[in-house]
Design an enzyme around this catalytic site. Structure first.
Site, PDB file in Angstrom:
ATOM      1  CG  ASP A 175      80.807 -54.661  35.586  1.00 22.13           C
ATOM      2  OD1 ASP A 175      80.993 -55.169  36.702  1.00 22.13           O
ATOM      3  OD2 ASP A 175      81.688 -54.577  34.721  1.00 22.13           O
ATOM      4  CG  HIS A 176      79.095 -56.764  41.061  1.00 23.80           C
ATOM      5  ND1 HIS A 176      78.998 -57.906  40.320  1.00 23.80           N
ATOM      6  CD2 HIS A 176      80.233 -56.878  41.770  1.00 23.80           C
ATOM      7  CE1 HIS A 176      80.021 -58.687  40.575  1.00 23.80           C
ATOM      8  NE2 HIS A 176      80.796 -58.095  41.454  1.00 23.80           N
ATOM      9  CG  HIS A 238      84.207 -57.512  37.022  1.00 23.87           C
ATOM     10  ND1 HIS A 238      82.936 -56.992  36.958  1.00 23.87           N
ATOM     11  CD2 HIS A 238      84.078 -58.745  37.553  1.00 23.87           C
ATOM     12  CE1 HIS A 238      82.084 -57.880  37.433  1.00 23.87           C
ATOM     13  NE2 HIS A 238      82.748 -58.954  37.796  1.00 23.87           N
TER      14      HIS A 238
END
Ligand SMILES: NC(=O)c1ccc[n+]([C@@H]2O[C@H](COP(=O)([O-])OP(=O)(O)OC[C@H]3O[C@@H](n4cnc5c(N)ncnc54)[C@H](OP(=O)(O)O)[C@@H]3O)[C@@H](O)[C@H]2O)c1
Length: 499
Positions: A175-176, A238
């Site tokens: 999950d960047h 996110h």
């Protein structure tokens, strides 16, 4: 490092720049190679040329030509179809060639930068080709991109299929958002400062807001987005990742599993919404045509390419969640995300409770003249932390004004340009899974989102589009807080950051 989907957008914009930064900073081993796999008919040289033309611009002025050329020489290419079992035999052969030629210790990182429908199939084929077997102290790790499932059942299915091919410790679900320094800094802010943590609870905090606001529309991603929508695209990954860092209990070590245990625990402590509660605690919206703050006219979502003309997909989602724990009981967490909003920013607002204001009771000040303190964690842009508090306005009478104490990352640290991916790639190579999602964490997120999806699909909307591009979403989004006597914090960054 083997990149599946090497001809794609993610590789070009993020992964190759991230590999460049890692090579430049000598954070990869001396003997390191990247092998791109994709259905494009390219050879090593043609792939390098493609990257040279396509990825440079995402590094910009920082690019050091010698390091860039050195990095390109480490890059190779294997054409092939992900669904073709023979391709994995050729892959094994090519990897043997590359590692033998350079005398490398064969540790393999497989990055699945592919559409999600390939995640399970590629993993199964890698397993069948013996490429996931860890022996002699050498590791095999697989990074899985998002989205991880599109509901609870599909996420469970995917976890099961991955576990058939490899062990959980080999799986790195990326999950960047978690690669962003500012997100990681929330942990440092909370747990490395003795004044913060004692007031981080229901006794002092009134509510928490988490906003991920995008000023752009779907920008050519219509076919993906129309199947997904704002809720699936942003919340299970996110926004809940940020929430779990804001709300988790301190772990007793910095060990990856200790931290991820706490994150999963807090997600599990959130009360899943009943179907009735979905009606009052969730909001969906879709933008129509509008005018952005810079005067640009933009089309409505339904006019975007590859979007159905009568699309019912939401481009805005907001939720009110309650956490059943001693720390957070009674403290609402409001989450919102949307496209074509007035600004591009991500922030967490911690709003403190009103003090008793006893000292001011004989003055003309009313309670609402003494705004509550807020702490704003700005994740992007203008990364930093701001504390709003009240101060006396100079003069003979007692008037208060809200002032801000502001920490900006840029003022203190060299904010080297990063894609966010280099931290995560480096962590994966060194075996640190702290910033990657575990199977239970992913499923806990979907458990919260599933009831909302169920109600939303059972009750098709009638009022879409219900907000104009360039505005703050549907009025129901404002009502979600107004009903509780609260409001979304006004965005300070919006006037300068409309993109
Ligand atoms: N792009 C981003 O910024 C971004 C950000 C966050 C997450 N992600 C995730 O990262 C993943 C990759 O995204 P992306 O935007 O890079 O996708 P993409 O541009 O579609 O790239 C996928 C690549 O795989 C190739 N491909 C498709 N089917 C294939 C097959 N059967 N055999 C061999 N090659 C095949 C595609 O070739 P064709 O072009 O010929 O189809 C394309 O080159 C997705 O899961 C996405 O959700 C992307």
């Amino acid at each position: 490092m083997v990149i599946f989907g090497a001809g794609g957008d993610l590789t070009r914009r993020k992964l190759i720049p991230a590999v460049y930064y890692l090579c430049r900073d000598r954070l990869v081993p001396e003997q390191f190679a990247v092998l791109g796999v994709d259905r494009r008919e390219l050879d090593d040289e043609a792939f390098r040329e493609r990257l040279d033309g396509g990825s440079r611009e995402f590094i910009g002025a920082e690019l050091d030509t010698a390091n860039w050329q050195r990095m390109l020489q480490c890059v190779h290419f294997l054409p092939g179809d992900f669904t073709d079992p023979d391709m994995y035999q050729r892959l094994a052969g090519r990897l043997a060639e590359l590692t033998e030629a350079d005398g490398m210790a064969p540790n393999f990182l497989f990055y699945l930068a592919t559409p999600p429908r390939f995640f399970a199939g590629i993993s199964t084929q890698l397993d069948r080709a013996g490429l996931l077997e860890e022996s002699g102290g050498n590791w095999r790790r697989v990074i899985i991109e998002k989205p991880f499932g599109n509901d609870l059942q599909s996420a469970r299915d995917m976890n099961r299929q991955l576990h058939e091919a490899m062990d959980e410790h080999q799986i790195y679900r990326i999950d960047h958002y978690l690669g962003k320094e500012t997100v990681q800094n929330i942990l440092a802010f909370r747990f490395a400062n003795s004044t913060i943590e004692p007031i981080w609870n229901r006794q002092y905090i009134d509510h928490v807001q988490i906003t991920v606001s995008e000023s752009i529309g779907v920008e050519g991603r219509g076919s993906y987005y129309d199947q997904s929508g704002a809720l699936r695209d942003m919340i299970p990954n996110h926004l809940l990742a940020v929430l779990s860092i804001v709300a988790m209990e301190p772990s007793n070590s910095f060990n990856a599993d200790a931290i991820r245990d706490e994150q999963t625990k807090v997600l599990r402590a959130i009360q899943p919404l009943s179907h009735d509660e979905v009606l009052t605690s969730s909001v969906r919206g879709q933008y129509g045509p509008g005018i952005l703050a810079d005067g640009t006219r933009v089309p409505g979502y339904r006019e975007e390419s590859e979007v159905a003309a009568d699309s019912k997909t939401e481009t805005y989602a907001a939720l009110k969640l309650m956490i059943d724990s001693w720390r957070w009981a009674g403290v609402p967490f409001y989450l919102r995300t949307g496209k074509s909003l007035p600004g591009r920013f991500t922030e967490v607002v911690i709003q403190y409770k009103h003090g008793p204001n006893i000292m001011f009771r004989d003055s003309l000040l009313k309670r609402e003249d003494v705004p509550p303190n807020t702490l704003v964690l700005r994740l992007q842009p203008n990364e930093g932390i701001g504390m709003n508090f009240n101060a006396k306005v100079p003069g003979h009478s007692t008037h208060l004004g809200t002032v801000q104490m502001n920490f900006r990352y840029d003022d203190y640290f060299d904010n080297a340009p990063t894609t966010g991916y280099e931290t995560l790639l480096h962590d994966c190579m060194t075996g640190d899974a702290t910033l990657f999602k575990r199977a239970d964490n992913i499923e806990a997120g979907w458990e919260l989102v599933d009831p909302v999806l169920e109600v939303w699909s059972a009750l098709p909307v009638r009022d879409f589009p219900n907000y104009a591009a360039g505005t703050w979403g549907p009025t129901a989004g404002e009502q979600l807080l107004k009903r509780d006597g609260r409001e979304w914090r006004a965005c300070e960054a919006c006037h300068t950051n409309v993109t």
